[in-house]
Enzyme design. Structure first.
Site: not given
Length: 347
Positions: A184, A277, A157
């Protein structure tokens, strides 16, 4: 990058205040007040926040708190936040995700993503990338465009593109491995990311395509808007539904979907990022016999995501992107040595 909202935390248990503050920090929130009800009531100047989080053992013990809040703030108040389990437990990550969902209902999407400026800076670094190391003599070069038997998922991310680029820069050509990249990112920057990381001569970043296979030397970029799976015949398959959870692609779901086909031949490296995540699915992969590695904290743009996975106890290696690349080469080299020895012994 715009600053995130400020919140206030009121809890009559010190440990709960600490865990709420820690979780809020992972989501990029500024905590401008954290204390018990009496401290808030006696505070000389009422804090200006976008949201209040309130969790009490017994609300009847603090009857003045609610009137005080109603009289002094128009910000929304989340009452009765569930007590946080011990960090590292599976229930903790579920609690953290529930908290994130509640916060985002009031504040909107919270996770910071890399910006256009970050992408432009990465493009300049890519233009000056050095020469990749040579392949070890012990490793038989993989034929290009042949389906990969071993697949590594790269989950990332905030700060992930730079970390993944450095990782790929430090891999020699010809490794018998394919990669699935779950990043992400704002969907508007996907083309830029593909162009920048696509400059690698040896590991080619490709968008996922219906019916394609993960081949040796590929880095397959998972789309942001739509969930993808791997069919029984090993081909990439788009579904007609979005990724579960607040962010796309869901790294947890990518781990599960790829491992569903490749089993113990599916491994994962969790790079820089906010939130947690990957922390639910990574222990499941480890239980299958897969390797789970994480980027070490000091080399991350934001270490929350790899730290969350590491706290589950499933990570067998931590390192900088350069160290992760070197460890992957060593791992493949050892596999080749063992395979050659087994072939000699069987001859």
């Amino acid at each position: 990058m715009a600053s995130q909202p400020a919140i206030g935390i009121v809890a009559d248990v010190v440990l709960q205040r600490h865990r709420l503050q820690e979780a809020a920090g992972k989501f990029g929130l500024e905590v401008c007040f954290s204390g018990d009800p009496d401290r808030l009531i006696g505070y000389p100047e009422f804090p200006e926040v976008a949201l209040w989080l309130v969790t009490l053992q017994d609300e009847a013990d603090h009857p003045a708190l609610f009137d005080h809040l109603l009289e002094n703030t128009d910000a929304p108040v989340l009452f009765g936040v569930d007590p946080a389990p011990a960090p590292g437990a599976k229930d903790y990550f579920r609690w953290e995700r529930r908290l994130l969902n509640k916060l985002e209902q009031q504040l909107g999407q919270l996770e910071k993503l890399d910006t256009a400026t970050d992408m432009e800076a990465l493009a300049q670094v890519a233009a000056t990338a050095g020469k990749a190391p040579a392949l070890s003599n012990w490793i038989t070069p993989a034929a290009p465009d042949t389906p990969a038997r071993e697949v590594w998922i790269l989950g990332a991310s905030l700060g992930g593109p730079a970390a993944v680029k450095t990782f790929l820069d430090n891999l020699p050509p010809g490794l018998p491995v394919g990669f699935v990249y779950a990043q992400h990112i704002d969907n508007n920057f996907t083309d830029v990311l593909t162009r920048i990381l696509g400059r690698h001569a040896h590991y080619t970043l490709k968008p996922a395509e219906q019916g394609a296979r993960v081949c040796n030397g590929d880095v397959i970029l998972m789309p942001v808007e739509q969930e993808w799976k791997i069919a029984a015949d090993g081909t990439l398959t788009a579904t007609d539904k979005p990724w579960p959870g607040p962010y796309g692609p869901s790294i947890d779901q990518v781990l599960l979907n790829v491992a569903d086909h490749f089993g113990k031949h599916c491994h994962a490296i969790i790079f820089s990022g906010m939130g947690n995540d990957g922390a639910i699915a990574a222990p499941m992969l480890s239980a299958y016999g897969s390797r789970v590695w994480v980027q070490e904290s000091t080399s991350c743009g934001n270490s929350s995501m790899p730290d969350s996975v590491n706290e589950t106890g499933c990570a067998s290696f931590r390192g900088t992107p350069e160290q992760l690349a070197a460890e992957l080469v060593r791992t493949i080299e050892n596999q080749c040595l063992l395979k050659n020895k087994h072939q000699r012994d069987s001859a």
